[in-house]
Design a protein around this motif. Structure first.
Motif, PDB file in Angstrom:
ATOM      1  N   GLU A   7       5.439 -52.854  36.793  1.00 55.90           N
ATOM      2  CA  GLU A   7       6.618 -53.614  36.374  1.00 55.90           C
ATOM      3  C   GLU A   7       7.172 -54.434  37.539  1.00 55.90           C
ATOM      4  OE1 GLU A   7      11.047 -52.957  34.364  1.00 55.90           O
ATOM      5  OE2 GLU A   7       9.728 -51.230  34.723  1.00 55.90           O
ATOM      6  N   ILE A   8       7.133 -53.866  38.737  1.00 51.33           N
ATOM      7  CA  ILE A   8       7.624 -54.589  39.910  1.00 51.33           C
ATOM      8  C   ILE A   8       6.797 -55.844  40.141  1.00 51.33           C
ATOM      9  CG2 ILE A   8       7.855 -54.449  42.421  1.00 51.33           C
ATOM     10  CD1 ILE A   8       8.600 -51.476  41.998  1.00 51.33           C
ATOM     11  N   VAL A   9       5.494 -55.729  40.030  1.00 52.17           N
ATOM     12  CA  VAL A   9       4.620 -56.895  40.201  1.00 52.17           C
ATOM     13  C   VAL A   9       4.837 -57.909  39.083  1.00 52.17           C
ATOM     14  CG1 VAL A   9       2.205 -57.629  40.066  1.00 52.17           C
ATOM     15  CG2 VAL A   9       2.856 -55.777  41.604  1.00 52.17           C
ATOM     16  N   ASP A  10       4.968 -57.432  37.856  1.00 53.82           N
ATOM     17  CA  ASP A  10       5.127 -58.347  36.713  1.00 53.82           C
ATOM     18  C   ASP A  10       6.437 -59.129  36.782  1.00 53.82           C
ATOM     19  OD1 ASP A  10       2.689 -57.570  35.713  1.00 53.82           O
ATOM     20  OD2 ASP A  10       3.504 -56.182  34.223  1.00 53.82           O
ATOM     21  N   THR A  11       7.508 -58.452  37.202  1.00 55.81           N
ATOM     22  CA  THR A  11       8.833 -59.086  37.204  1.00 55.81           C
ATOM     23  C   THR A  11       9.176 -59.711  38.553  1.00 55.81           C
ATOM     24  OG1 THR A  11       9.945 -57.043  37.887  1.00 55.81           O
ATOM     25  CG2 THR A  11       9.656 -57.415  35.507  1.00 55.81           C
ATOM     26  N   GLY A  12       8.479 -59.296  39.608  1.00 50.88           N
ATOM     27  CA  GLY A  12       8.854 -59.739  40.941  1.00 50.88           C
ATOM     28  C   GLY A  12      10.158 -59.127  41.419  1.00 50.88           C
ATOM     29  N   GLN A  13      10.567 -58.014  40.802  1.00 49.61           N
ATOM     30  CA  GLN A  13      11.842 -57.374  41.114  1.00 49.61           C
ATOM     31  C   GLN A  13      11.598 -55.928  41.534  1.00 49.61           C
ATOM     32  OE1 GLN A  13      15.371 -58.829  39.968  1.00 49.61           O
ATOM     33  NE2 GLN A  13      14.078 -60.502  40.656  1.00 49.61           N
ATOM     34  N   SER A  14      11.855 -55.612  42.787  1.00 49.76           N
ATOM     35  CA  SER A  14      11.738 -54.232  43.248  1.00 49.76           C
ATOM     36  C   SER A  14      12.952 -53.436  42.786  1.00 49.76           C
ATOM     37  CB  SER A  14      11.657 -54.192  44.770  1.00 49.76           C
ATOM     38  OG  SER A  14      12.877 -54.642  45.330  1.00 49.76           O
ATOM     39  N   PHE A  15      12.933 -52.127  43.055  1.00 41.06           N
ATOM     40  CA  PHE A  15      14.075 -51.305  42.670  1.00 41.06           C
ATOM     41  C   PHE A  15      15.344 -51.755  43.388  1.00 41.06           C
ATOM     42  CE2 PHE A  15      16.876 -47.633  43.210  1.00 41.06           C
ATOM     43  CZ  PHE A  15      17.120 -47.337  41.875  1.00 41.06           C
ATOM     44  N   ALA A  16      15.196 -52.341  44.581  1.00 42.44           N
ATOM     45  CA  ALA A  16      16.374 -52.827  45.294  1.00 42.44           C
ATOM     46  C   ALA A  16      17.172 -53.801  44.435  1.00 42.44           C
ATOM     47  CB  ALA A  16      15.953 -53.502  46.602  1.00 42.44           C
ATOM     48  N   CYS A  17      16.475 -54.642  43.684  1.00 39.28           N
ATOM     49  CA  CYS A  17      17.159 -55.625  42.829  1.00 39.28           C
ATOM     50  C   CYS A  17      17.961 -54.928  41.739  1.00 39.28           C
ATOM     51  CB  CYS A  17      16.147 -56.586  42.220  1.00 39.28           C
ATOM     52  SG  CYS A  17      15.196 -57.529  43.429  1.00 39.28           S
ATOM     53  N   GLN A  18      17.364 -53.904  41.124  1.00 46.18           N
ATOM     54  CA  GLN A  18      18.058 -53.154  40.074  1.00 46.18           C
ATOM     55  C   GLN A  18      19.271 -52.427  40.634  1.00 46.18           C
ATOM     56  OE1 GLN A  18      15.508 -50.528  37.784  1.00 46.18           O
ATOM     57  NE2 GLN A  18      17.212 -49.153  37.319  1.00 46.18           N
ATOM     58  N   PHE A  19      19.099 -51.764  41.759  1.00 51.78           N
ATOM     59  CA  PHE A  19      20.187 -51.009  42.368  1.00 51.78           C
ATOM     60  C   PHE A  19      21.337 -51.937  42.741  1.00 51.78           C
ATOM     61  CE2 PHE A  19      22.195 -48.370  45.683  1.00 51.78           C
ATOM     62  CZ  PHE A  19      22.162 -47.123  45.081  1.00 51.78           C
ATOM     63  N   LEU A  20      21.002 -53.091  43.329  1.00 50.31           N
ATOM     64  CA  LEU A  20      22.021 -54.057  43.721  1.00 50.31           C
ATOM     65  C   LEU A  20      22.721 -54.632  42.500  1.00 50.31           C
ATOM     66  CD1 LEU A  20      23.355 -55.663  46.006  1.00 50.31           C
ATOM     67  CD2 LEU A  20      21.481 -57.327  45.821  1.00 50.31           C
ATOM     68  N   ARG A  21      21.973 -54.943  41.461  1.00 45.48           N
ATOM     69  CA  ARG A  21      22.569 -55.505  40.249  1.00 45.48           C
ATOM     70  C   ARG A  21      23.568 -54.524  39.630  1.00 45.48           C
ATOM     71  NH1 ARG A  21      18.251 -56.619  38.057  1.00 45.48           N
ATOM     72  NH2 ARG A  21      17.945 -54.796  36.725  1.00 45.48           N
ATOM     73  N   GLU A  22      23.199 -53.257  39.552  1.00 43.35           N
ATOM     74  CA  GLU A  22      24.100 -52.268  38.964  1.00 43.35           C
ATOM     75  C   GLU A  22      25.361 -52.109  39.817  1.00 43.35           C
ATOM     76  OE1 GLU A  22      22.036 -48.652  38.081  1.00 43.35           O
ATOM     77  OE2 GLU A  22      20.438 -49.682  37.004  1.00 43.35           O
ATOM     78  N   PHE A  23      25.200 -52.154  41.131  1.00 43.88           N
ATOM     79  CA  PHE A  23      26.361 -52.074  42.006  1.00 43.88           C
ATOM     80  C   PHE A  23      27.278 -53.274  41.782  1.00 43.88           C
ATOM     81  CE2 PHE A  23      28.270 -53.441  46.044  1.00 43.88           C
ATOM     82  CZ  PHE A  23      29.096 -52.355  46.304  1.00 43.88           C
ATOM     83  N   GLU A  24      26.710 -54.463  41.702  1.00 42.09           N
ATOM     84  CA  GLU A  24      27.522 -55.664  41.534  1.00 42.09           C
ATOM     85  C   GLU A  24      28.160 -55.740  40.156  1.00 42.09           C
ATOM     86  OE1 GLU A  24      24.677 -58.655  42.676  1.00 42.09           O
ATOM     87  OE2 GLU A  24      25.377 -58.639  44.770  1.00 42.09           O
TER      88      GLU A  24
END
Length: 456
Positions: free
Chosen positions: A425-442
């Protein structure tokens, strides 16, 4: 109970020939049917009611969890200066990093299924002990909300020496010690040539692993501008013992060349008669001449060399095996994904050959530039014509094919490829878990919400 001391070293003979040091590295060579997988992961303990770091001592503490694991599950206790600082059992160990990070150093196992089962068993044991204490553990590349002063300080003498020395070499060394956590895998080689090819290939690809496993976008409750702040920290820790080691790609690289590198890496300490002596400012080359002030007139033995090998922190480290060191710590799935990723690439000859073809024409400048680029921009990073997402996609393909050809099946007839699924999923979306964690925080998730959501 075992007391950590140097009594077993007293009668070891001094090293007489520098060749013994490279011979030690070469002693790791073993036939393919003896290759094993050793997975290590670190995690942060926290108090669930306050989300504060787990203190070193007290009723709800690091010591209490270690005591509980020993009493409930039969782990052998290891003490240092009267403090319980480690446990061991069945070829595995539980140790403490300087900021109290719990590390499981797994036993050398044959398959990814076995190493992931070991992780599962460990996390269940930790939960059985920590749960009644209202203590949790979370896998992240760096502490997202705590200051350096918030972190417990594990009272190990070698860490005391490092705490004094680190600020003289870089601005972020103390953060590395106390506020970062990683997952790594240790892998074998069959010969010097095999070691060299695996070292070069995996070293070039470490920034790709950094991007795939990036998991540290917050510092002290604020976005830090990085996908992997842990990886950024390593760029400003200690230039004498970190980095991409361009000499690995030289034609003369082998066990002797790595020995020469390590001979000039400054020492941290010498362990004699149960005590650590500050050896900063001394190289192992000095020690071989009997010129180390920490041990005047003394010569090192092979245990001193083993200690010294563990005090260099390049992105790939050579001992009698190779350590992959580029990834942030993470969830259960990502802890299992890391050994799967590297085993698929390095333990299958066809995939290893193809992975080397993928990276062999990169310049030294590109390899060096990829490291901070991956730390800052993760999967969207680019250096020249090298796009991290594209390389990650190809590397994942090669890893999956390598695992498929390994055909190591569990009792249900399932191979190791499923452990790569968190990376797909990370390769397909280009989004690592860092992106998800940051998005939820924001979007408003606070520390308690995030810790409860992602704790083991």
């Amino acid at each position: 109970m075992t007391q950590l001391d140097a009594s077993t070293r007293k009668d070891l003979r001094p090293i007489e020939d520098v060749a013994e040091l490279s011979d030690y590295l070469a002693s790791g060579c073993k036939p393919k049917d003896q290759w094993r997988i050793g997975t290590e992961h670190e995690k942060f303990g926290f108090l669930r009611d306050t989300t504060k770091p787990l203190p070193f001592s007290g009723d709800r503490s690091i010591q209490a969890v270690l005591e509980g694991l020993s009493a409930k599950f039969g782990w052998e206790r290891l003490e240092e200066e009267g403090n319980l600082v480690a446990l061991k059992k069945e070829g595995a160990s539980i140790t403490l990093e300087p900021g109290g990070q719990f590390e499981l150093s797994g036993a050398p196992l044959r398959t990814v299924q076995e190493t992931c089962s070991e992780v599962t068993k460990h996390l269940r044991e930790v939960e059985a002990v920590a749960g009644p204490l209202d203590v949790g553990f979370i896998g992240l590349g760096a502490a997202p909300f705590w200051t350096r002063d918030d972190m417990p300080k594990v009272p190990k003498p070698r860490y005391t020496i490092m705490r004094k020395y680190m600020p003289t070499r870089g601005d972020l060394g103390l953060d590395m010690m106390h506020r970062t956590a990683t997952v790594q895998v240790n892998l074998d080689f069959s010969s010097e040539a095999d070691m060299v090819k695996k070292f070069r290939t995996s070293l070039a690809l470490q920034p790709i692993a950094t991007a795939l496993f990036a998991n540290s976008p917050l510092t002290e409750g604020k976005p830090n501008g990085f996908r992997s702040w842990r990886a950024h920290i390593w760029t400003d820790t200690d230039p004498d013992r970190t980095g991409m080691l361009n000499f690995v790609f030289d034609d003369d690289f082998g066990f002797e060349r790595y020995r020469e590198y390590m001979l000039d890496v400054p020492m941290y300490f010498v362990w004699r008669d149960g005590e650590y002596f500050d050896a900063t400012g001394c190289s192992f080359r000095d020690f071989l001449k009997g010129e180390c002030p920490a041990a005047p007139g003394q010569l090192p033995n092979i245990e001193d060399w083993k200690d010294h090998l563990s005090t260099a922190f390049p992105e790939v480290r050579l001992k009698t095996f190779l350590e992959m060191r580029g990834a942030d710590s993470g969830s259960w799935g990502r802890i299992c994904a890391l050994p799967a990723f590297w085993v698929g690439l390095l333990y299958d000859q066809e995939s290893l050959d193809a992975a080397w073809e993928l990276v062999k024409d990169w310049t030294a400048e590109e390899r060096v530039a990829l490291r901070p680029e991956a730390a800052k921009n993760g999967m969207s990073g680019e250096v020249g014509n090298i796009r991290i997402k594209d390389v990650a996609a190809r590397a994942l393909e090669l890893s999956r094919a390598g695992l498929k050809r390994r055909a190591e099946l569990d009792a249900a007839g399932t191979d190791e490829t499923g452990f790569l699924n968190p990376l797909r999923e990370i390769v397909d979306t280009g989004q690592s878990f860092a992106c998800q964690f940051l998005r939820e925080f924001e979007e408003g998730a606070d520390a308690k919400t995030l810790f409860e959501r992602y704790a083991f």
